[in-house]
Each structure stands twice: as C-alpha cells, then as structure tokens.
Design an enzyme around this catalytic site. Structure first.
Site: not given
Length: 269
Positions: A36, A58, A173
């Site tokens: 990732d 991503k 996040m």
C-alpha cells in the site's frame, strides 16, 4: 498443483524499526508482495531479489489498483502456488480493509494468515509524547475513521456520542477532515477548549506534532498545510507537553517541511 498462501501483514506506522519480526520473516520468504501507499518502502529491502513487488497504493481520487483488482491479484497468485504478502500500513484490521480481503480469500478457498502490525492509532501519539490513556486523564480511547462524512444520513460514526466522551478520540486518515471533525464535535456539545493534537508523518523523520485547542485545530491545520498521513487526537491527554521525546532527539534529524504530494508519489512509484 501446490496451493499458495497469502499473508496479510501490518507494516506498522512508518518507522521501519517498528516492523515485527514475524512480518520481516514473511517479507523475506515472499514470492510476491502487494503493498500500500503508506508503507515505508525501505521495508521492501527485506524482500528477495526475485520477489515481485506490486504497488497497490490508493489515495484520495487516485487508485493504482481498485479493491477488486487487489482481491483478484491475491487469489490469482495464490492459485499459482506463490507465497504472497499483502503489505498494509499500520495494522491490517484497523481501517485497512484487511477483513474484506480475508473474506475474499476465504470465499475463493485460498489459505491465508493475518500478521498484525503496530497501529498508527497507538504509535503515532506515543511518538508525539501523548499516551492515549492516562490514569488521571483518560481511562478509555476510541479510534475513528475520519473518512466518513458525519453529515450523511447513513453515517455509522455517532458524533453526538463521541462529543460526550471523557476518553481520548483518535481520528485516523483525517488530514483533510480536521475542520469538519472539530466543528461537528463542537456542534454536538464538546467544549471548544478541549485539548487537541495534530501529528503529521508520525514515527518518521518528517514527524511534526502540533498541540492546540479544539477550536484552533481547523485554522492550525490550514496554516501549517497539514498533509496526509496525519493523526488527529482530541482529549485531555493532548494537553500533556512534558513527555515529548522523539522530536527532541537530535539523532532523528526532524524536518519541519511538509512533503508535497508529488514527492510522496515519486517515493512509492
């Protein structure tokens, strides 16, 4: 045909020294590693020269691979008999879609193993000198995804409940959502003077930690141009200022310049 196996591995919060021994062993034995965006790419040096490395990073509005593509790749390589590592930042079962991927593997009849990692929810505050629990200040903590919009009708995050919490709130996040989160907590009754902290690039040599009140968090994030990855922490423990150790360690060579999106994209390409 030999049946391969997928190991869903937590890479930890950023500092490569926080990688677990079991994760390091999995990487050294892997035929294929699908990693990732937030994984410290220096960790990939543990892989063999013949290991195939696949970037599945991503970010907001930009996906190297879709989730369906990732699931299909894991199944494909395992069915071909390869030892596959799915390398995810932090812990794979903490907002990492590790559960979804494990379900896809189980449905396809693929053997899999979960190797937990140190979550940024715990490690990043610790590197900023903030304990998420403290006998005199907080007896609980709640980890919340900041990606969910609290204004949507089907929201699963109960901000009215969170605003009444006497524990620590850790939003992951959340670099681009600090203003919205702060406003929503205040609207639901949380004091504007509640201590808060924003920790950017936690546990790395680019770490920057800022302490403020809840009312100041939005303007601080804009002024300092906070960029992902960042952890937003709210609660009395954020007011502690005597436990700073990482940024005070000159050997860490802390840089106070925020990385650009272009530099980050180059680092993981």
């Amino acid at each position: 045909m030999y049946q391969g196996k997928v190991q869903i591995v937590g890479a930890g919060p950023g500092d490569q020294d926080l990688l677990t021994l079991k994760a390091a062993k999995a990487l050294s034995n892997a035929d294929v590693v699908i990693y990732d965006r937030l994984v410290n790419i220096e960790i990939l040096a543990l892989c063999s020269e013949t290991c195939r490395l696949i970037n599945a990073g991503k970010s907001a509005g930009r996906h190297t691979m879709t989730q369906d593509d990732i699931n299909e790749s894991l199944i494909h390589f395992a069915h071909r008999g390869f030892q596959v590592v799915r390398l995810k930042g932090g812990d794979p079962f903490v907002f990492g879609r590790g559960g979804e991927e494990a379900q896809a593997l189980a449905k396809a009849g693929v053997r899999f193993e979960i190797i937990p990692g140190i979550s940024s929810a715990l490690a990043v505050p610790a590197y900023a000198g903030i304990p998420v629990t403290h006998r005199n200040l907080a007896s609980s903590f709640t980890v919340v995804t900041a990606h969910e919009d609290p204004s949507k009708p089907e929201a699963h995050v109960d901000y009215a409940h969170l605003a009444k919490s006497r524990g620590t709130l850790v939003f992951l996040m959340g670099a681009r959502s600090i203003g919205r989160i702060s406003a929503t907590l205040i609207e639901n009754g949380m004091s504007k003077d509640t201590p808060a902290a924003i920790i950017e690039n936690g546990t790395t040599n680019r770490q920057s930690a800022y302490r403020c009140s809840l009312r100041e968090a939005s303007s601080l994030a804009q002024r300092e141009e906070i960029f992902p990855p960042a952890v937003f922490l709210v609660g009395p423990v954020a007011g502690l200022e005597d436990l700073v150790w990482f940024e005070a360690d000159e050997s860490q060579e802390i840089s106070w310049r925020c990385p650009t999106e272009e530099s980050l994209s180059k680092a993981i390409s």
